[in-house]
Design an enzyme around this catalytic site. Structure first.
Site, PDB file in Angstrom:
ATOM      1  N   PRO A  99       0.965   4.705  -5.334  1.00 22.43           N
ATOM      2  CA  PRO A  99       1.388   6.092  -5.570  1.00 22.43           C
ATOM      3  C   PRO A  99       2.780   6.331  -6.151  1.00 22.43           C
ATOM      4  CG  PRO A  99       1.582   5.563  -3.251  1.00 22.43           C
ATOM      5  CD  PRO A  99       0.968   4.357  -3.912  1.00 22.43           C
ATOM      6  N   CYS A 100       2.978   5.919  -7.381  1.00 22.01           N
ATOM      7  CA  CYS A 100       4.259   6.184  -8.033  1.00 22.01           C
ATOM      8  C   CYS A 100       4.441   7.681  -8.302  1.00 22.01           C
ATOM      9  CB  CYS A 100       4.391   5.374  -9.312  1.00 22.01           C
ATOM     10  SG  CYS A 100       3.061   5.596 -10.498  1.00 22.01           S
TER      11      CYS A 100
END
Length: 164
Positions: free
Chosen positions: A131-132
């Protein structure tokens, strides 16, 4: 990595998702159309949805609001620094955000390393899954996302971080 790269395309609410896998079945990338640094299908790759059944199932559950944490086998290749940053991304819970400075602190990097942290985050090969999109600026602004800021907004809205 020896052997063929497998790929498939999955339809998602943020556009078609290009998934690649190693010959051993681990997910190696998830890219979006127009993504900065994203992968594109090559002639020597093999299209085969087989290795991606679990990823497709989990992505569908995530976009349906039924899954908050991906549990997939993946293999990424990056420098030791990038791997540390990417591992720190895995620790940002669904519905939460972290700043670039917080990520630097989590990996024991000095505050001055924030730009390098941003570069490593921008090189994340597993969008959505790793989850950047949950990383924001120190002042709360939505800064860069390799998949485009509009998609970052949609993902953070989906997770309840931003109002619908």
């Amino acid at each position: 990595m020896t052997g063929p790269t497998y790929w498939t395309s999955v339809t998602g609410p943020i556009g078609p998702l290009l998934l690649t896998a190693a010959p051993t079945g681990e997910l190696t990338s998830l890219s979006l159309p127009g993504q900065k640094g994203g992968r594109e299908v090559r002639d020597d790759w093999r299209r085969d949805p087989g290795p991606f059944r679990e990823a497709e199932k989990q992505l569908a559950a995530y976009f349906a609001g039924e899954l908050k944490e991906f549990r997939l086998a993946w293999r990424t290749e990056g420098t030791a620094f990038r791997e540390k940053v990417w591992a720190a991304l895995d620790g940002i819970p669904y519905g939460s955000t972290a700043t670039y400075g917080e990520i630097a602190a989590r990996i024991g990097a000095p505050r001055a390393a924030v730009r390098a942290v941003g570069g490593a985050i921008g090189a994340n090969p597993l969008l959505v899954v790793r989850p950047c999109h949950r990383v924001i600026g120190a002042d709360g602004t939505l800064t860069g996302y390799a998949g485009g800021l509009d998609r970052k907004v949609r993902l953070l809205t989906h997770e309840g971080v931003l109002p619908a």
